[in-house]
Design an enzyme around this catalytic site. Structure first.
Site, PDB file in Angstrom:
ATOM      1  N   ARG A  68      59.491  64.060  36.046  1.00  0.00           N
ATOM      2  CA  ARG A  68      58.925  65.252  36.267  1.00  0.00           C
ATOM      3  C   ARG A  68      57.762  65.178  35.159  1.00  0.00           C
ATOM      4  O   ARG A  68      57.961  64.544  33.900  1.00  0.00           O
ATOM      5  CB  ARG A  68      59.932  66.239  35.801  1.00  0.00           C
ATOM      6  N   LYS A  86      66.630  67.094  32.485  1.00  0.00           N
ATOM      7  CA  LYS A  86      67.287  68.426  33.232  1.00  0.00           C
ATOM      8  C   LYS A  86      68.550  68.087  33.441  1.00  0.00           C
ATOM      9  O   LYS A  86      69.363  69.359  33.174  1.00  0.00           O
ATOM     10  CB  LYS A  86      66.425  68.345  34.677  1.00  0.00           C
ATOM     11  N   HIS A 134      53.562  67.898  39.427  1.00  0.00           N
ATOM     12  CA  HIS A 134      54.764  67.646  39.743  1.00  0.00           C
ATOM     13  C   HIS A 134      54.962  67.223  41.368  1.00  0.00           C
ATOM     14  O   HIS A 134      56.050  66.502  41.584  1.00  0.00           O
ATOM     15  CB  HIS A 134      55.592  69.192  39.894  1.00  0.00           C
ATOM     16  N   ARG A 159      55.996  63.467  42.408  1.00  0.00           N
ATOM     17  CA  ARG A 159      57.608  63.224  42.847  1.00  0.00           C
ATOM     18  C   ARG A 159      57.828  63.421  44.450  1.00  0.00           C
ATOM     19  O   ARG A 159      58.516  62.413  44.943  1.00  0.00           O
ATOM     20  CB  ARG A 159      58.534  64.148  42.151  1.00  0.00           C
ATOM     21  N   HIS A 165      68.021  63.140  40.346  1.00  0.00           N
ATOM     22  CA  HIS A 165      68.927  64.239  40.911  1.00  0.00           C
ATOM     23  C   HIS A 165      70.413  63.580  40.864  1.00  0.00           C
ATOM     24  O   HIS A 165      70.751  62.565  41.152  1.00  0.00           O
ATOM     25  CB  HIS A 165      68.753  64.354  42.294  1.00  0.00           C
ATOM     26  N   TYR A 188      82.586  56.606  38.367  1.00  0.00           N
ATOM     27  CA  TYR A 188      82.678  55.160  38.652  1.00  0.00           C
ATOM     28  C   TYR A 188      81.652  54.352  39.065  1.00  0.00           C
ATOM     29  O   TYR A 188      81.491  53.126  38.775  1.00  0.00           O
ATOM     30  CB  TYR A 188      83.744  54.979  39.874  1.00  0.00           C
TER      31      TYR A 188
END
Length: 290
Positions: free
Chosen positions: A127, A154, A217, A220, A244, A254
């Site tokens: 970002r 974020k 932006h 991305r 994300h 895990y």
């Protein structure tokens, strides 16, 4: 081999549609599929939602071909999902037009540091705020990685960016310009402050790109679109490089591997792909001169 890899990717995607697994395929409506896709979208996983819609469509078309279903409800859902780039961020997704953007950025006549910032946005999938606030202390030249600490992310967890050869070359060029400061991209006026996002947007405007066409932006979305279209990389690796979060808490706990080897290979592939797109325009223009 490749087939097992594809099966693995598809299983990961279909995990999001668990609520439909036990239903007879003939009885599944477009509204039900949309509910599943919207739930994925609400987690911010727009690329995954699009991949899942495409895969679900393939399953329905196979069911129609084998007389197990009569219609493909995903057909009615085209355009129902948010485009992978969110509404507020213009992004060039067409590879040829993106090659033109890369050539424009390479030829930018303003501050060299601004041009390097734009190129690194394209190569790192960060970002803009994450890159603008990056510090030289966060660059590990030996390991070839940039690590953004949790407090600046974020999702509030540290984020590792494997640096392609092209990214490392840009940092080598940047170091004599800003290496004496803490920040990679200090503001021209106050070195303790990062370059402003307006500076990046202004540079794109100066190159002829409005905010509807492409934003800082937007790099991305461009990267995500091309990586997904290549079908070479696991969607989870793409989502992780975009930082994300995996909505599945258990799986996230895990899976400590973070898919780093694949992400390293992926960002190098992307950098090489961009080089090809940047150079490719020259080849495409040749016939017109004849």
């Amino acid at each position: 081999g490749k087939a097992e890899e594809t099966i693995g990717k598809n299983r990961w995607l279909l995990d999001f549609a668990k609520s439909l697994h036990s239903r007879p395929i003939r009885g599944i409506s477009a509204a039900e599929v949309l509910t599943v896709l919207r739930a994925v979208e609400e987690k911010g996983l727009h690329e995954t939602a699009h991949r899942l819609r495409a895969l679900t469509g393939q399953i329905f078309r196979f069911a129609i071909a084998t007389a197990r279903a009569d219609v493909d409800p995903t057909y009615a859902l085209r355009g129902a999902l948010t485009a992978p780039q969110t509404k507020s961020y213009g992004a060039i997704l067409d590879p040829l037009l993106f090659g033109g953007l890369l050539r424009a950025v390479r030829g930018y006549g303003g501050q060299r540091t601004t041009a390097i910032a734009l190129e690194l946005l394209a190569l790192t999938m960060l970002r803009p705020g994450e890159l603008r606030a990056a510090r030289w202390s966060e660059v590990d030249r030996d390991a070839g990685v940039l690590t953004i600490p949790a407090e600046r992310m974020k999702g509030r967890r540290p984020h590792i960016v494997p640096l392609s050869r092209q990214s490392q070359a840009l940092l080598e060029e940047l170091h004599p310009l800003t290496g004496r400061f803490e920040l990679l991209f200090p503001s021209i006026r106050i070195a303790a402050r990062p370059l402003s996002e307006n500076t990046l947007g202004g540079a794109l405007k100066a190159l002829g790109y409005s905010s509807d066409q492409h934003t800082a932006h937007g790099f991305r979305s461009s990267a995500s679109s091309m990586l997904n279209a290549s079908n070479r990389f696991h969607p989870d690796a793409i989502e992780r490089q975009l930082a994300h979060l995996d909505p599945n808490e258990v799986r996230r706990t895990y899976d400590r591997s973070e898919r780093m080897a694949e992400r390293t290979e992926m960002l190098q592939w992307l950098a090489d792909h961009y080089d090809g797109l940047r150079e490719g325009g020259k080849v495409i223009e040749l016939p017109r001169r004849a």
